[in-house]
Scaffold this motif. Sequence first.
Motif, PDB file in Angstrom:
ATOM      1  N   ASN A  61      56.876  59.977  46.975  1.00  0.00           N
ATOM      2  CA  ASN A  61      57.495  58.863  46.274  1.00  0.00           C
ATOM      3  C   ASN A  61      57.539  57.593  47.131  1.00  0.00           C
ATOM      4  OD1 ASN A  61      57.997  60.541  44.108  1.00  0.00           O
ATOM      5  ND2 ASN A  61      60.025  59.678  43.772  1.00  0.00           N
ATOM      6  N   GLU A 108      65.677  62.544  38.672  1.00  0.00           N
ATOM      7  CA  GLU A 108      65.131  61.882  39.845  1.00  0.00           C
ATOM      8  C   GLU A 108      65.813  62.390  41.111  1.00  0.00           C
ATOM      9  OE1 GLU A 108      65.037  57.648  39.778  1.00  0.00           O
ATOM     10  OE2 GLU A 108      63.502  57.698  41.330  1.00  0.00           O
ATOM     11  N   ARG A 162      56.396  62.408  38.618  1.00  0.00           N
ATOM     12  CA  ARG A 162      57.651  63.112  38.857  1.00  0.00           C
ATOM     13  C   ARG A 162      57.504  64.607  39.058  1.00  0.00           C
ATOM     14  NH1 ARG A 162      63.104  61.366  35.877  1.00  0.00           N
ATOM     15  NH2 ARG A 162      62.754  59.741  37.398  1.00  0.00           N
TER      16      ARG A 162
END
Lengths: 120, 120
Positions: free
Chosen positions: B27, B14, A32
């Motif tokens: 991602n 996120e 992340r």
Amino acid sequence: MATRKKNSTYSRNETIIIECDLTYAVNKIGGRWKILILSKLETQKYRFSELKKELPYITERMLTLQLRTLEEDGLVKRTVYAEVPPRVEYELTEMAKEFGPIFKQLSEWGGKHRNAIIKV
Amino acid sequence: MATRKKNSTYSRNETIIIECDLTYAVNKIGGRWKILILSKLETQKYRFSELKKELPYITERMLTLQLRTLEEDGLVKRTVYAEVPPRVEYELTEMAKEFGPIFKQLSEWGGKHRNAIIKV
DNA sequence: TGTGGTACGAACAAATATGTAACTAATGGC
DNA sequence: GCCATTAGTTACATATTTGTTCGTACCACA
């Protein structure tokens, strides 16, 4: 309950998969926060607290963990100055700097295709 | 136990993080299997069972999940032929093919620096 | 004495990712 | 009718990642 195999395929797969150079590379920058951290460090050195300010939503714990991982992976260099209060500086290694042009391309890909989807 | 906030920062972060084009792109190809699947499909179309053979350690469930995600993300095209037994073919989209040169560079990075670490 | 800043560490909790095992629909071939 | 094949699906179990909260060592300074 029968005892189950513990942790067989999960870990084994990890090592097998990392044999792919490409997967290996992406794993280094996956997660992340790593990319955001690396991007910041591309332009200059940062202290821990400065990075924290730059990434307002990261927690101190996550920042610590990610920086440690990046350091272990040889992407970030950590320099501690024996002062009070403590001062620690983080900067990219040569190895990490080589990501520069790749990041640029990936970023362009992201910009291009995300907009495509949003516009639809 | 006091009830806790459910799912606040995790999900919020996120969406915030994905605003970075670079993180967005990474991602799309992150995770354990996506890159391996995309790499296979770079050279040719594959049927589900063929992909499974090419990636012996993936489970059917994981292969299904990853292919579905890749399809949703517009990286893979899925074509079902109404036959019995069923036939389903997977191939890269144009968008995914643009990853080609980037993958090559990432792979080179991986090969170069992994060897460096192993040699030490 | 007490307060403040820096760079964390530890214990716990929540969310997601991955793996295991068993099962299914449809139909051509026996 | 019975079986094999393909491309999955479902329910459950385990592993990892990420977030929350609280605490700490150091010393300058008030």
